[in-house]
Every structure is written in C-alpha cells, then in structure tokens.
Write a protein that holds these residues in place. Structure first.
Motif, PDB file in Angstrom:
ATOM      1  N   ALA A 181       0.818  -1.212   0.000  1.00 54.82           N
ATOM      2  CA  ALA A 181       0.000   0.000   0.000  1.00 54.82           C
ATOM      3  C   ALA A 181       0.855   1.267   0.000  1.00 54.82           C
ATOM      4  O   ALA A 181       0.517   2.251  -0.663  1.00 54.82           O
ATOM      5  CB  ALA A 181      -0.936  -0.008   1.204  1.00 54.82           C
ATOM      6  N   ARG A 182       1.967   1.256   0.730  1.00 53.07           N
ATOM      7  CA  ARG A 182       2.798   2.458   0.808  1.00 53.07           C
ATOM      8  C   ARG A 182       3.430   2.795  -0.548  1.00 53.07           C
ATOM      9  O   ARG A 182       3.397   3.950  -0.988  1.00 53.07           O
ATOM     10  CB  ARG A 182       3.887   2.282   1.858  1.00 53.07           C
ATOM     11  N   GLN A 183       4.014   1.804  -1.193  1.00 51.54           N
ATOM     12  CA  GLN A 183       4.652   2.064  -2.493  1.00 51.54           C
ATOM     13  C   GLN A 183       3.613   2.419  -3.557  1.00 51.54           C
ATOM     14  O   GLN A 183       3.852   3.281  -4.406  1.00 51.54           O
ATOM     15  CB  GLN A 183       5.487   0.863  -2.932  1.00 51.54           C
ATOM     16  N   ARG A 221       0.765   3.882  -2.975  1.00 52.48           N
ATOM     17  CA  ARG A 221       0.362   5.247  -2.662  1.00 52.48           C
ATOM     18  C   ARG A 221       1.352   6.249  -3.247  1.00 52.48           C
ATOM     19  O   ARG A 221       0.973   7.245  -3.864  1.00 52.48           O
ATOM     20  CB  ARG A 221       0.282   5.436  -1.148  1.00 52.48           C
ATOM     21  N   ASP A 222       2.652   5.960  -3.064  1.00 49.51           N
ATOM     22  CA  ASP A 222       3.680   6.858  -3.590  1.00 49.51           C
ATOM     23  C   ASP A 222       3.591   6.973  -5.108  1.00 49.51           C
ATOM     24  O   ASP A 222       3.722   8.058  -5.674  1.00 49.51           O
ATOM     25  CB  ASP A 222       5.073   6.394  -3.174  1.00 49.51           C
ATOM     26  N   ASN A 266       0.578   9.081  -5.985  1.00 49.96           N
ATOM     27  CA  ASN A 266       0.861  10.491  -5.704  1.00 49.96           C
ATOM     28  C   ASN A 266       1.738  11.095  -6.793  1.00 49.96           C
ATOM     29  O   ASN A 266       1.553  12.245  -7.185  1.00 49.96           O
ATOM     30  CB  ASN A 266       1.519  10.650  -4.338  1.00 49.96           C
ATOM     31  N   GLY A 324      -4.159   8.569   0.410  1.00 56.30           N
ATOM     32  CA  GLY A 324      -3.419   8.103   1.572  1.00 56.30           C
ATOM     33  C   GLY A 324      -3.232   6.601   1.569  1.00 56.30           C
ATOM     34  O   GLY A 324      -3.895   5.864   0.830  1.00 56.30           O
ATOM     35  N   ARG A 325      -2.331   6.144   2.425  1.00 57.07           N
ATOM     36  CA  ARG A 325      -2.009   4.719   2.496  1.00 57.07           C
ATOM     37  C   ARG A 325      -3.223   3.891   2.916  1.00 57.07           C
ATOM     38  O   ARG A 325      -3.476   2.812   2.378  1.00 57.07           O
ATOM     39  CB  ARG A 325      -0.868   4.500   3.478  1.00 57.07           C
ATOM     40  N   LYS A 326      -3.979   4.393   3.892  1.00 59.81           N
ATOM     41  CA  LYS A 326      -5.128   3.623   4.381  1.00 59.81           C
ATOM     42  C   LYS A 326      -6.200   3.475   3.313  1.00 59.81           C
ATOM     43  O   LYS A 326      -6.845   2.428   3.210  1.00 59.81           O
ATOM     44  CB  LYS A 326      -5.706   4.283   5.633  1.00 59.81           C
ATOM     45  N   ARG A 327      -6.398   4.504   2.506  1.00 58.98           N
ATOM     46  CA  ARG A 327      -7.381   4.420   1.417  1.00 58.98           C
ATOM     47  C   ARG A 327      -6.916   3.409   0.371  1.00 58.98           C
ATOM     48  O   ARG A 327      -7.716   2.630  -0.156  1.00 58.98           O
ATOM     49  CB  ARG A 327      -7.576   5.807   0.788  1.00 58.98           C
ATOM     50  N   VAL A 328      -5.623   3.421   0.060  1.00 56.35           N
ATOM     51  CA  VAL A 328      -5.069   2.451  -0.890  1.00 56.35           C
ATOM     52  C   VAL A 328      -5.259   1.044  -0.342  1.00 56.35           C
ATOM     53  O   VAL A 328      -5.685   0.127  -1.058  1.00 56.35           O
ATOM     54  CB  VAL A 328      -3.579   2.736  -1.176  1.00 56.35           C
ATOM     55  N   LYS A 329      -4.982   0.843   0.943  1.00 60.11           N
ATOM     56  CA  LYS A 329      -5.128  -0.480   1.562  1.00 60.11           C
ATOM     57  C   LYS A 329      -6.581  -0.949   1.512  1.00 60.11           C
ATOM     58  O   LYS A 329      -6.872  -2.104   1.208  1.00 60.11           O
ATOM     59  CB  LYS A 329      -4.629  -0.426   3.010  1.00 60.11           C
TER      60      LYS A 329
END
Length: 173
Positions: free
Chosen positions: A54-56, A58-59, A62, A69-74
């Motif tokens: 999710a973090r990558q 999200r990046d 962006n 955000g990360r939580k929305r992606v997750k």
C-alpha cells in the motif's frame, strides 16, 4: 425469504429467520467513479509491480497526481482482493489436520490432446467493476475447451464450465 407483503411485520420475520433487521433494509452502495478510476490504476500498477504494498502504491499514485493516503489504498486493495506478493514465513511447514493430496502429474509425459486439462479463473477489469472468466484448457494443445464469463466469483461457474467441457469432449485421461 422476507415477504414484504405479509401481515407479519418485517422485524418479526427477521427475528424468526435469525437475521439482523438492518440487513433487510441494507442497500449496497455502488463504487464511485473516482474510486473505480483509482482501482483501475491500482490494478495496472499491481500487474506491473506485484511486490508493491500500500505504501509504495500510494507513492506511485501520488507521483501520477492522485492525492491519496495509504489507508485508502489499503482499503481499495482489500476490496479488489489484491495484496503484495512476497515471501511469507513458514509457508512450507505442514499444518496438523490438513490433508496432503498427491501430485498426480509428477513424472507424467503430457504429449496428446484430452490427456490433461486445467481449469483457471481470472478477472477482467471493465468500465464499471470486474467480470470473471473461467476456462478449461487442454494442456497439450493449449486449446480452450469451454469458457464462461460471469460477474460473480462462485464455484458454480467452474462446475458449469467443467460440465460443458465434459459434454463436448468427454472426460480427460
């Protein structure tokens, strides 16, 4: 199950069926257009980079100009049923109580049609959501013997495709 024309109140019917009264009135919300666009982009990124979490992701979104955000992606990844592919711990350890099935094709030479079949299901992104393609393929000839497109992922579709292949080609060896 719930009869809205009955003289018996809906709350009593739900109580008798042992289901939540709220589930009787619940109407699922359709996925919004912006979310569908983000989900499509997530799917494309996941296909190119299946190791990204999710973090990558999200990046990457962006960088493409999508503020998220990360939580929305997750949340969207969970809704789509995708997750990062990486080595998970203890994957080769046996679990007590699980039956181990033998690999029936080990050492077998597959060199003719109707010897071995494979069944596979994959999803197809559409303009509004997804569809699922289930197909039976002959291993030797790589010919699609039967296929079905459905909007739900249920075992009955796989059974239908197998029965269709059995009717047309008989049973494999």
């Amino acid at each position: 199950m719930i009869d809205r024309q009955s003289k018996l109140p809906i709350s009593r019917q739900a109580e008798l069926l042992d289901i939540s009264r709220g589930s009787v009135y619940y109407l699922p919300k359709p996925v919004s257009e912006p979310d569908l666009d983000i989900m499509r982009r997530l799917d494309e990124l996941h296909l190119k980079h299946p190791f990204m979490g999710a973090r990558q992701l999200r990046d990457r979104l962006n960088l493409q100009g999508i503020p998220i955000g990360r939580k929305r992606v997750k949340t969207l990844m969970m809704k789509m049923g995708i997750e990062a592919v990486y080595c998970m711990p203890n994957t080769s350890k046996k679990t007590l109580g699980h039956e181990i099935y033998p690999y029936l094709l080990r050492g077998m030479t597959i060199n003719r049609a109707n010897q071995v079949w494979a069944l596979d299901t994959t999803y197809i992104p559409l303009a509004k959501g997804f569809a699922y393609l289930t197909a039976v393929v002959d291993w030797a000839t790589r010919k699609v013997l039967a296929a079905k497109v459905a909007i739900t992922l249920e075992a009955c579709h796989a059974v239908d495709v197998l029965e269709q292949a059995f009717k047309r080609y008989g049973r494999p060896d």
